[in-house]
Write an enzyme that holds these catalytic residues in place. Sequence first.
Site, PDB file in Angstrom:
ATOM      1  N   SER A  32       0.864  -1.229   0.040  1.00 25.41           N
ATOM      2  CA  SER A  32       0.211   0.132  -0.026  1.00 25.41           C
ATOM      3  C   SER A  32       0.914   1.319  -0.188  1.00 25.41           C
ATOM      4  O   SER A  32       1.773   1.395  -0.765  1.00 25.41           O
ATOM      5  CB  SER A  32      -0.903   0.109   1.268  1.00 25.41           C
ATOM      6  OG  SER A  32      -1.961   0.851   1.042  1.00 25.41           O
TER       7      SER A  32
ATOM      8  N   ASP B 270      -5.500  -4.227  -2.003  1.00 25.73           N
ATOM      9  CA  ASP B 270      -4.552  -3.657  -1.198  1.00 25.73           C
ATOM     10  C   ASP B 270      -3.974  -4.720  -0.369  1.00 25.73           C
ATOM     11  O   ASP B 270      -4.448  -5.832   0.155  1.00 25.73           O
ATOM     12  CB  ASP B 270      -5.343  -2.733  -0.114  1.00 25.73           C
ATOM     13  CG  ASP B 270      -4.140  -1.790   0.703  1.00 25.73           C
ATOM     14  OD1 ASP B 270      -3.284  -2.397   1.198  1.00 25.73           O
ATOM     15  OD2 ASP B 270      -4.329  -0.445   0.697  1.00 25.73           O
TER      16      ASP B 270
END
Length: 288
Positions: free
Chosen positions: A41, A154
């Site tokens: 991320s 993610d």
Amino acid sequence: MQKKTVSLVLGSGGARGMAHIGIIKWLEEHHYKIESISGCSMGALIGGFYAAGKLDNYRIWLQELDVLGILKLLDFQGSGGLVSGTVLMQKLEELVGDHKIEELPIKFTAVASDINQEKEVWMSRGSLLSAIRASISLPLFFTPHLYEGTLLVDGGVLNPVPIAPTFHDNTDITIAVNLGGKVDLNLKVVEEIVQESGLSIGDKIAIYLKQVKLPAMINFEEGVYKVADNSFDAMQGTIARMKLAAYPPDVEIDIPRNLCGTLEFNRADEIIEYGYNLCARLHKEGKL
């Protein structure tokens, strides 16, 4: 003085990830040489920019970014997520260009999640921008990213602090940065900042959405944003503690999860400085 070589693990946590920039700056100034980065991320984004030698470009842009600038990056035209990410990725490409990961001067791995197969995906070859886009695909917010035929979200969903890609590194020390650390009651919390400014960034997003044309199914409210934000933070914090207990790094740097909200990128100077000063404090205490 000979520099210590470092495997740096950069965790996920939205705007708190700007602390990674301050941490990297401190390490560079204090006889550490980063030879390997694993990130997911925001950790993948900042780590990728650093590995490509373009982190200063990103830092300068962040420091000039205000709330309106953040809102302009959010193209609410996603499918499977509120935001498609196209505008953001165009801006990132302007700042970093595109690179092949295997050609970067620093070993780099971005981590994303394949939720259909329930497994992590490590990206250490191919397009740097594509790997970053996959790794930052926050569920519900960003459209999942198609990477080599697989839809990815993610990396923080399955592994917010991805240490495993560094296991075979030939470096002196592994430093892991966990953005889901315990709440720090001494911090000036988000609610106090909102009282001073009048509106939180969540409020401003809600107002902005009322001014743009959106699909009828989207009904964004500040309360919904806050619940989703807090839920994802709680999930990531719990997983991170488990991963770090199972595979402890040589040095763990914990960033309190109440340092800032997920989208508060307009607080770059403050968050970068926090990361730098935290390293200085850990060094003084003999922990770094």
